[in-house]
Design an enzyme around this catalytic site. Structure first.
Site, PDB file in Angstrom:
ATOM      1  N   CYS A 345      -4.061  -4.182  14.404  1.00 24.06           N
ATOM      2  CA  CYS A 345      -4.331  -3.989  12.986  1.00 24.06           C
ATOM      3  C   CYS A 345      -5.776  -4.267  12.601  1.00 24.06           C
ATOM      4  O   CYS A 345      -6.356  -3.546  11.779  1.00 24.06           O
ATOM      5  CB  CYS A 345      -3.376  -4.820  12.136  1.00 24.06           C
ATOM      6  SG  CYS A 345      -3.237  -6.538  12.637  1.00 24.06           S
ATOM      7  N   ARG A 374       0.273 -10.546  24.901  1.00 23.20           N
ATOM      8  CA  ARG A 374       0.914 -11.652  24.198  1.00 23.20           C
ATOM      9  C   ARG A 374       1.456 -12.641  25.225  1.00 23.20           C
ATOM     10  O   ARG A 374       2.076 -12.245  26.214  1.00 23.20           O
ATOM     11  CB  ARG A 374       2.054 -11.152  23.295  1.00 23.20           C
ATOM     12  CG  ARG A 374       1.563 -10.227  22.191  1.00 23.20           C
ATOM     13  CD  ARG A 374       2.672  -9.783  21.270  1.00 23.20           C
ATOM     14  NE  ARG A 374       2.175  -8.805  20.303  1.00 23.20           N
ATOM     15  CZ  ARG A 374       2.937  -8.192  19.402  1.00 23.20           C
ATOM     16  NH1 ARG A 374       4.226  -8.459  19.342  1.00 23.20           N
ATOM     17  NH2 ARG A 374       2.408  -7.313  18.565  1.00 23.20           N
ATOM     18  N   GLN A 392       1.579  -0.552  22.566  1.00 25.13           N
ATOM     19  CA  GLN A 392       2.296  -0.277  21.321  1.00 25.13           C
ATOM     20  C   GLN A 392       1.928   1.102  20.803  1.00 25.13           C
ATOM     21  O   GLN A 392       0.762   1.489  20.821  1.00 25.13           O
ATOM     22  CB  GLN A 392       1.919  -1.299  20.248  1.00 25.13           C
ATOM     23  CG  GLN A 392       2.700  -2.588  20.287  1.00 25.13           C
ATOM     24  CD  GLN A 392       2.428  -3.418  19.044  1.00 25.13           C
ATOM     25  OE1 GLN A 392       1.291  -3.590  18.650  1.00 25.13           O
ATOM     26  NE2 GLN A 392       3.476  -3.919  18.428  1.00 25.13           N
ATOM     27  N   LYS A 475       9.117  -6.670   6.203  1.00 23.38           N
ATOM     28  CA  LYS A 475       9.197  -5.535   7.128  1.00 23.38           C
ATOM     29  C   LYS A 475      10.601  -4.966   7.190  1.00 23.38           C
ATOM     30  O   LYS A 475      11.580  -5.618   6.828  1.00 23.38           O
ATOM     31  CB  LYS A 475       8.754  -5.956   8.526  1.00 23.38           C
ATOM     32  CG  LYS A 475       9.574  -7.097   9.135  1.00 23.38           C
ATOM     33  CD  LYS A 475       9.053  -7.476  10.519  1.00 23.38           C
ATOM     34  CE  LYS A 475       9.850  -8.636  11.111  1.00 23.38           C
ATOM     35  NZ  LYS A 475       9.474  -8.920  12.511  1.00 23.38           N
ATOM     36  N   HIS A 521       1.797  -1.424   8.330  1.00 24.64           N
ATOM     37  CA  HIS A 521       1.787  -1.558   9.792  1.00 24.64           C
ATOM     38  C   HIS A 521       3.084  -0.913  10.287  1.00 24.64           C
ATOM     39  O   HIS A 521       4.160  -1.216   9.753  1.00 24.64           O
ATOM     40  CB  HIS A 521       1.808  -3.019  10.234  1.00 24.64           C
ATOM     41  CG  HIS A 521       0.772  -3.898   9.603  1.00 24.64           C
ATOM     42  ND1 HIS A 521      -0.223  -4.515  10.337  1.00 24.64           N
ATOM     43  CD2 HIS A 521       0.590  -4.304   8.320  1.00 24.64           C
ATOM     44  CE1 HIS A 521      -0.964  -5.255   9.537  1.00 24.64           C
ATOM     45  NE2 HIS A 521      -0.484  -5.149   8.303  1.00 24.64           N
TER      46      HIS A 521
END
Length: 656
Positions: A345, A374, A392, A475, A521
């Site tokens: 982002c 991560r 992603q 979300k 996002h």
């Protein structure tokens, strides 16, 4: 007193138990499968109800002020959890009977069953299961009641100390309050809040599954315990179905199929949690990525790419450092600290800031197949499904507040199309503000409302997942359901008013003034690694023809056909078919079997007759024979097969 049970009023004595009220209201058949009762919310139960929502043993007295009871049935999610907790007690009782020196610790229910941890001189192994299960069956068939006692802390502490159960003593020392509750079934008494099923007979359909080691309280400084995992169901039929599903899941395990089909591998000694893509697997990934890039271009996205490293100050500004740094990796360059990106982002926001935007330029849709890192604990790494480095299919949409709901709807439509392409059903949840978060209440309320309205406008059922939003915004989470009914976290749509504020993102509105955009996002496949792992399991390795790394394989009957097979392969490659050949001096049946194990969609047999006829005999991986066809006919057939899922899902995609 009067009590409502499933909408039916029941009059019972003032000293009646929960079982008395339910027995009066329910048929004998229904009552037999009730394991507990719930006090419903006060609005449903009537005024004066205390501790609405709590569960009660059937043997418990009806609390004062309780106006309604909800039966909890054994086959309900809540009932299964109670049943499995009770089965853990039955297992502990069996272990204590067979291994008296074992000291018991804790035995909770978990999503797939239950476990119990024991301190024993020799760790348990699967060889102990037969004797433990036999004793469990004996206890279950005896139908021993679970009885509750509430004791003063000191009395309960002395009871367990006298039995040498030092772990229970430690647990009691950590409990606040003057009393604790104990549950007894037969000769076994355990410290437990409860409630439990009425008797051990409900635990008949139980099965021990595996053993593992576990540190007390999860701390490696504490003793290593021996953990036995098990599962239990309301009836034997359900247990048998679950065990069959587990066997099918083993057959479909993407790690096993990844090895067998030469798709990917892992080298935990040099790169734990990171994937090595083999040629066939990398081809699958490339096909999927190429399709996905083209699909985004068709839908008005711009393809971008940001750097892997950003200065730590940038992550501090975004809030990731405060809220996410335990999941991040850091490095040092020229005495400056950098964070390796766990998401894309920030890069996209900096790309947005490259130019001053007008309201006419919005929305800006940035798409990136971005590699992120991560930190995951080694114990949770699991093939492609849980890795430390992954890609992603990330995108960020920057739009005006007025455009927000429409943009969310378009993302929902993209999710719907992808799920339809692969035949996945899915569930949707709207996740709201967590305790650890940034931003104003007003922004969170506006963002949450936009998500809910978009889901409702799309006509999709949804649940509210309270407190599980991202730290910067609420979300939509989409969990796909595979052919075995398992759920996988996949797509997410997050609305963010906060990061555009922190990075001073603006656009010039119709009024000539500067305004703040909203950022969405979103990821549709989520992690490509995880999505490919799920696809491999969904199709048991037999990927759809459009995605298969080898769509066709030419199999020669004799060495004399090798030259013709090589020529036909070149023709198929020129026609856009991914074709291989097997010209080894082996029997045709052996070659066919190997092609079937490799999940090749089309097997093309080339023998003397086929060479003379200028074609091939076509056999599908299902075993169906399509007969003699020319190379051009085979290519057209494969192209039509590849395009069929897209047509079925209403998407336009051509492989010509």
């Amino acid at each position: 007193m009067d009590v409502q049970v499933e909408g039916r009023p029941v009059s019972v004595a003032s000293d009646a138990t929960v079982a008395d009220a339910l027995r009066e209201a329910l048929s004998g058949k229904k009552f037999k499968v009730v394991v507990a009762a719930r006090i419903p919310d006060a609005a449903d139960a009537g005024q004066g109800t205390e501790r609405a929502g709590r569960l009660l043993d059937l043997s418990a007295p009806i609390p004062a002020g309780c106006a309604a009871l909800e039966p909890v049935y054994a086959d309900s999610p809540e009932g299964l959890r109670l049943l499995r907790h009770s089965a853990a007690h039955v297992m502990a009782a069996a272990v204590k009977k067979l291994f008296p020196a074992a000291r018991v610790t804790i035995g909770p229910a978990i999503d797939s069953g239950f476990y119990y941890d024991f301190d024993v001189e020799r760790p348990f192994s699967s060889e102990d299961f037969a004797s433990i299960e036999a004793e469990m069956r004996r206890i279950a068939e005896a139908g021993l009641p679970f009885t509750r006692r509430d004791l003063p802390r000191d009395e309960a502490r002395a009871f367990f100390a006298g039995q040498g159960e030092t772990y229970k003593v430690e647990l009691i020392d950590g409990i606040e309050g003057d009393t604790v509750s104990l549950y007894t079934c037969g000769d076994f008494t355990d410290l437990c809040r409860g409630p439990h099923v009425p008797h051990t007979g409900f635990a008949r359909a139980s099965k021990l599954m595996s053993v593992a080691g576990a540190y007390w309280h999860g701390d490696e400084k504490n003793p290593m315990l021996s953990r036995i995992y098990g599962t239990a169901f309301a009836d034997q039929k359900s247990l048998d179905a679950y065990l069959r599903q587990l066997e099918e899941a083993k057959r479909r395990d993407h790690r096993k199929l990844g090895r067998e089909l030469s798709l990917f591998t892992f080298h935990e000694d040099v790169a734990p949690g990171m994937v090595f893509w083999l040629p066939r697997g990398m081809l699958v990934r490339t096909i999927l990525e190429d399709f996905w890039r083209k699909e985004h271009l068709k839908r008005g996205y711009d393809i971008v790419q940001g750097p892997q490293l950003l200065r730590v100050e940038t992550w501090q500004r975004s809030g990731h450092y405060d809220h996410y740094r335990e999941n991040m990796y850091f490095t040092q360059i020229d005495e400056d600290a950098y964070g390796i990106k766990p998401m894309n982002c920030i890069g996209h926001m900096l790309i947005y800031r490259h130019d001053l935007r007008s309201y006419r330029d919005l929305p800006q849709r940035y798409f990136e197949l971005g590699v992120v890192h991560r930190h995951e604990k080694s114990g949770v790494l699991h093939g492609l499904l849980r890795v430390r480095q992954f890609t992603q299919d990330d995108a960020h949409i920057l739009c005006t507040p007025e455009q927000l709901q429409g943009e969310i709807l378009e993302v929902i439509h993209l999710i719907r199309d992808l799920m339809g392409l692969f035949g996945f059903e899915y569930k949707v949840a709207v996740s709201t503000r967590p305790e650890s978060s940034i931003g104003t209440d007003e922004a969170w309320e506006q963002a949450t409302t936009a998500l809910i309205r978009a889901v409702e406008a799309a006509g999709i059922p949804y649940e509210i997942n309270a407190g599980d939003g991202a730290f910067y915004g609420p979300k939509i989470d989409v969990r796909l359901l595979d052919c075995l009914g398992r759920e996988w976290q996949c797509s997410t749509i997050q609305v963010d008013f906060t990061l555009p504020e922190r990075f001073d993102l603006v656009y010039v509105g119709q009024d000539g003034e500067r305004h703040r955009p909203v950022m969405v996002h979103r990821a549709i496949m989520g992690s490509l690694e995880r999505f490919i792992g799920v696809l491999v399991e969904q199709f048991a390795g037999a990927l759809p023809t459009w995605l298969a790394p080898e769509q066709a394989r030419l199999l020669t009957v004799t060495d004399d056909a090798a030259e013709a097979a090589a020529r036909m392969r070149r023709e198929l490659l020129e026609l856009g078919v991914r074709a291989g050949e097997d010209t080894r001096n082996e029997k045709l049946g052996f070659k066919v079997r190997e092609a079937q194990l490799a999940k090749i969609p089309y097997m093309l047999i080339v023998g003397d007759k086929e060479v003379q006829a200028g074609g091939v005999n076509v056999r599908l991986r299902s075993g169906e024979n399509l007969g003699l066809k020319s190379v051009a006919e085979v290519a057209a057939l494969i192209r039509a097969d590849a395009e069929e899922p897209f047509k079925r899902g209403g998407m336009r995609y051509s492989f010509s």
